[in-house]
Design an enzyme around this catalytic site. Structure first.
Site, PDB file in Angstrom:
ATOM      1  N   PRO A   2       0.823  -1.213   0.000  1.00 18.88           N
ATOM      2  CA  PRO A   2       0.000   0.000   0.000  1.00 18.88           C
ATOM      3  C   PRO A   2       0.856   1.261   0.000  1.00 18.88           C
ATOM      4  CG  PRO A   2      -0.850  -1.588   1.570  1.00 18.88           C
ATOM      5  CD  PRO A   2       0.459  -2.130   1.084  1.00 18.88           C
ATOM      6  N   GLU A   3       0.442   2.216  -0.817  1.00 14.59           N
ATOM      7  CA  GLU A   3       1.154   3.485  -0.917  1.00 14.59           C
ATOM      8  C   GLU A   3       0.352   4.555  -0.182  1.00 14.59           C
ATOM      9  OE1 GLU A   3       2.342   4.228  -4.997  1.00 14.59           O
ATOM     10  OE2 GLU A   3       2.599   2.091  -5.375  1.00 14.59           O
ATOM     11  N   HIS A 100      -4.956 -15.452  10.668  1.00 16.17           N
ATOM     12  CA  HIS A 100      -4.147 -14.280  10.335  1.00 16.17           C
ATOM     13  C   HIS A 100      -4.609 -13.011  11.030  1.00 16.17           C
ATOM     14  CE1 HIS A 100      -2.204 -16.864   7.511  1.00 16.17           C
ATOM     15  NE2 HIS A 100      -3.290 -17.008   6.770  1.00 16.17           N
ATOM     16  N   ARG A 119       0.967 -12.387   5.468  1.00 18.65           N
ATOM     17  CA  ARG A 119       2.411 -12.528   5.262  1.00 18.65           C
ATOM     18  C   ARG A 119       3.233 -11.893   6.383  1.00 18.65           C
ATOM     19  NH1 ARG A 119       4.038 -11.496  -0.930  1.00 18.65           N
ATOM     20  NH2 ARG A 119       5.896 -12.573  -0.141  1.00 18.65           N
TER      21      ARG A 119
END
Length: 281
Positions: A2-3, A100, A119
């Site tokens: 994500p930016e 998760h 992740r």
């Protein structure tokens, strides 16, 4: 990863249930993410009020009433989701949590905010608010797009004499904070600048085109809720929409929207670059 627009979208989604409210309880389901979670994490944030939920570059910064700042980074697959009071009563036997779901903030007002990260490239850290300007991951950052410190004049100065390709320079967080691969490709296309052009040749007329192009791309992406091309979704589970407006990113082999030439892809510093060789010089 994500930016800036995606992280700002997350901040705006979290603010109504977190900003100005207390963390009644923090549920920590593992000891680490990308890095170890803070020592005595649950104890240190319990009953702390989030006075301000800010974003700096690609980081979320929750300024706590305890005098600490909780810094959060989404990594590649991190996601926050908000649940109401009934759904927010998380227990293993209810089946609400997944493998998760690593950190759950039980908030004043009844909502629960869950951090999910398959992740585990994201992280959370606590840092003293009185010395936050020294926080190592932010202290070397350049100005953000849309900020008072970012302008064509700033680019003239920052890029002067640099031999690196302009694409690499714009990804350097010490030059501009928050930019990533997607929006650099899009901004260079709008400014008509080749991603292979040496940075030192950009100051002047090209920088005068590039600065507003960067600002426009970032502003439009924020308004569209960011770009969802793999794992990103907002706190309500909805996807961003800016990917439907891409001019060049991920459009290899398709026709340029301006001239009709084929959009090309090259690899620079291990990252895919998309551009039009006719429109970008």
């Amino acid at each position: 990863m994500p930016e800036l627009p995606e992280v700002e979208t997350v901040r705006r989604g979290l603010a109504p249930v977190m900003e100005g409210r207390r963390i009644l309880r923090l549920e920590q389901r593992r000891a680490d993410l990308r890095f170890p979670l803070p020592e005595r994490f649950a104890e240190r944030v319990a009953n702390a009020r989030i006075d301000r939920l800010a974003r700096q570059a690609k980081f979320l910064a929750a300024h706590l009433s305890t005098g600490e700042v909780l810094v959060m980074h989404l990594g590649m697959t991190g996601r926050f989701t908000i649940s109401g009071q009934r759904q927010g009563e998380f227990h293993h036997e209810t089946g609400h949590l997944t493998a998760h779901d690593h950190v759950i903030f039980h908030m004043e007002g009844g909502e629960s905010v869950t951090y999910n990260d398959p992740r585990r490239f994201g992280f959370m850290e606590l840092w003293p608010a009185a010395n936050f300007e020294a926080y190592p991951r932010l202290r070397t950052m350049g100005p953000e797009p849309l900020s008072n410190g970012f302008s064509a004049a700033y680019l003239d100065s920052a890029l002067s004499g640099k031999a690196a390709p302009i694409k690499a320079a714009l990804l350097d967080q010490s030059i501009i904070a928050g930019l990533g691969n997607i929006y650099v490709c899009e901004a260079l296309y709008r400014a008509g600048i080749s991603p292979k052009r040496l940075s030192r040749s950009v100051p002047g007329l090209r920088a005068a085109r590039l600065a507003p192009a960067i600002n426009a791309v970032i502003a439009e992406a924020i308004a569209a809720g960011g770009s969802s091309i793999s794992d990103f979704a907002g706190t309500d589970g909805n996807l961003g929409y800016f990917q439907h407006r891409f001019d060049v990113y991920d459009r290899e082999g398709e026709a340029c929207k301006r001239c009709g030439s084929e959009v090309k892809r090259i690899v620079q510093s291990g990252r895919s670059t998309f551009y039009c060789a006719q429109c970008q010089r």
